[in-house]
Design a protein around this motif. Structure first.
Motif, PDB file in Angstrom:
ATOM      1  N   GLN A 135       0.841  -1.209   0.000  1.00  0.00           N
ATOM      2  CA  GLN A 135       0.000   0.000   0.000  1.00  0.00           C
ATOM      3  C   GLN A 135       0.866   1.246   0.000  1.00  0.00           C
ATOM      4  OE1 GLN A 135      -2.466  -0.467   3.447  1.00  0.00           O
ATOM      5  NE2 GLN A 135      -3.810  -1.972   2.474  1.00  0.00           N
TER       6      GLN A 135
ATOM      7  N   GLN B 124       3.912   1.514  -1.195  1.00  0.00           N
ATOM      8  CA  GLN B 124       4.515   1.634  -2.532  1.00  0.00           C
ATOM      9  C   GLN B 124       3.499   2.212  -3.520  1.00  0.00           C
ATOM     10  OE1 GLN B 124       7.576   1.324  -3.558  1.00  0.00           O
ATOM     11  NE2 GLN B 124       8.327   0.690  -1.536  1.00  0.00           N
ATOM     12  N   SER B 125       2.259   1.719  -3.437  1.00  0.00           N
ATOM     13  CA  SER B 125       1.213   2.244  -4.334  1.00  0.00           C
ATOM     14  C   SER B 125       0.982   3.716  -4.076  1.00  0.00           C
ATOM     15  CB  SER B 125      -0.092   1.471  -4.133  1.00  0.00           C
ATOM     16  OG  SER B 125       0.062   0.149  -4.517  1.00  0.00           O
TER      17      SER B 125
ATOM     18  N   LYS C 196       3.093   5.853  -2.854  1.00  0.00           N
ATOM     19  CA  LYS C 196       4.263   6.608  -3.327  1.00  0.00           C
ATOM     20  C   LYS C 196       4.213   6.788  -4.839  1.00  0.00           C
ATOM     21  CE  LYS C 196       7.642   5.540   0.246  1.00  0.00           C
ATOM     22  NZ  LYS C 196       8.915   4.857   0.538  1.00  0.00           N
ATOM     23  N   ARG C 197       3.803   5.731  -5.532  1.00  0.00           N
ATOM     24  CA  ARG C 197       3.705   5.818  -6.994  1.00  0.00           C
ATOM     25  C   ARG C 197       2.653   6.840  -7.393  1.00  0.00           C
ATOM     26  NH1 ARG C 197       2.667   0.134  -7.888  1.00  0.00           N
ATOM     27  NH2 ARG C 197       4.160  -0.611  -6.411  1.00  0.00           N
ATOM     28  N   ARG C 198       1.519   6.823  -6.689  1.00  0.00           N
ATOM     29  CA  ARG C 198       0.468   7.810  -6.985  1.00  0.00           C
ATOM     30  C   ARG C 198       0.952   9.226  -6.695  1.00  0.00           C
ATOM     31  NH1 ARG C 198      -3.606   4.262  -4.313  1.00  0.00           N
ATOM     32  NH2 ARG C 198      -2.784   5.298  -2.482  1.00  0.00           N
ATOM     33  N   ASP C 199       1.655   9.366  -5.565  1.00  0.00           N
ATOM     34  CA  ASP C 199       2.149  10.689  -5.206  1.00  0.00           C
ATOM     35  C   ASP C 199       3.194  11.192  -6.211  1.00  0.00           C
ATOM     36  OD1 ASP C 199       0.509  10.730  -3.034  1.00  0.00           O
ATOM     37  OD2 ASP C 199       2.038  10.192  -1.564  1.00  0.00           O
ATOM     38  N   SER C 200       4.014  10.273  -6.719  1.00  0.00           N
ATOM     39  CA  SER C 200       5.063  10.691  -7.657  1.00  0.00           C
ATOM     40  C   SER C 200       4.466  11.042  -9.025  1.00  0.00           C
ATOM     41  CB  SER C 200       6.124   9.605  -7.811  1.00  0.00           C
ATOM     42  OG  SER C 200       5.558   8.467  -8.401  1.00  0.00           O
ATOM     43  N   LYS C 201       3.314  10.512  -9.357  1.00  0.00           N
ATOM     44  CA  LYS C 201       2.641  10.839 -10.608  1.00  0.00           C
ATOM     45  C   LYS C 201       2.012  12.211 -10.539  1.00  0.00           C
ATOM     46  CE  LYS C 201       1.494   6.158 -12.028  1.00  0.00           C
ATOM     47  NZ  LYS C 201       0.430   5.233 -12.315  1.00  0.00           N
ATOM     48  N   ASP C 202       1.643  12.599  -9.360  1.00  0.00           N
ATOM     49  CA  ASP C 202       0.966  13.888  -9.211  1.00  0.00           C
ATOM     50  C   ASP C 202       1.889  15.026  -9.234  1.00  0.00           C
ATOM     51  OD1 ASP C 202      -1.471  12.666  -8.935  1.00  0.00           O
ATOM     52  OD2 ASP C 202      -1.372  12.651  -6.739  1.00  0.00           O
TER      53      ASP C 202
END
Length: 144
Positions: free
Chosen positions: A133, A135-136, A138-144
């Motif tokens: 969760q 990691q997911s 973090k990935r969402r945050d890095s896309k934003d």
């Protein structure tokens, strides 16, 4: 993870085997206690019978008195032998009770190990899920 599951399954099987062994020992202990109880009752009844014969007052002559004393002495001998058997049965019953306690300790130790293994696996799964969760997120945050 498979090795941990296999270890848990082995521990659970071992716990079931130990539970069966404990049940067997419990049956033997109960049987030993029953034998002891029966022998004690028999010794008491035989002793009481000997005492009743020894207390008789309806003896008419010396020969009858001698026969009655011989009979009472024979009953006392039977009572003594039965009491000795009861003492041996008590020792056996005590030993079986100790074996039962030991069997329960062995079963409980394996159960504790199995529970610890299950908790450890659950903690790892929770950690893995939480890490996933994070990691997911973090990935969402890095896309934003």
């Amino acid at each position: 993870m498979k090795a941990e599951r296999d270890k848990l399954k082995r521990l659970q099987r071992l716990e079931r085997v130990r539970a069966i062994a404990k049940q067997t020992v419990a049956t033997e202990a109960a049987r030993a206690e029953g034998t002891y109880t029966q022998l004690m009752q028999l010794a008491r009844r035989t002793g009481q019978l000997a005492a009743d014969y020894a207390a008789r007052t309806d003896i008419t002559d010396g020969a009858a008195l001698r026969e009655m004393n011989r009979f009472a002495a024979g009953l006392q001998g039977i009572r003594a032998a039965t009491q000795a058997d009861a003492n041996r049965a008590q020792a056996i019953a005590d030993k079986r009770q100790q074996e039962l306690a030991m069997a329960e300790r062995r079963r409980a130790a394996v159960e504790d190990r199995a529970n610890a293994q299950a908790r450890q696996m659950a903690a790892r799964q929770s950690y893995a899920a939480l890490a996933g969760q994070i990691q997911s997120a973090k990935r969402r945050d890095s896309k934003d």
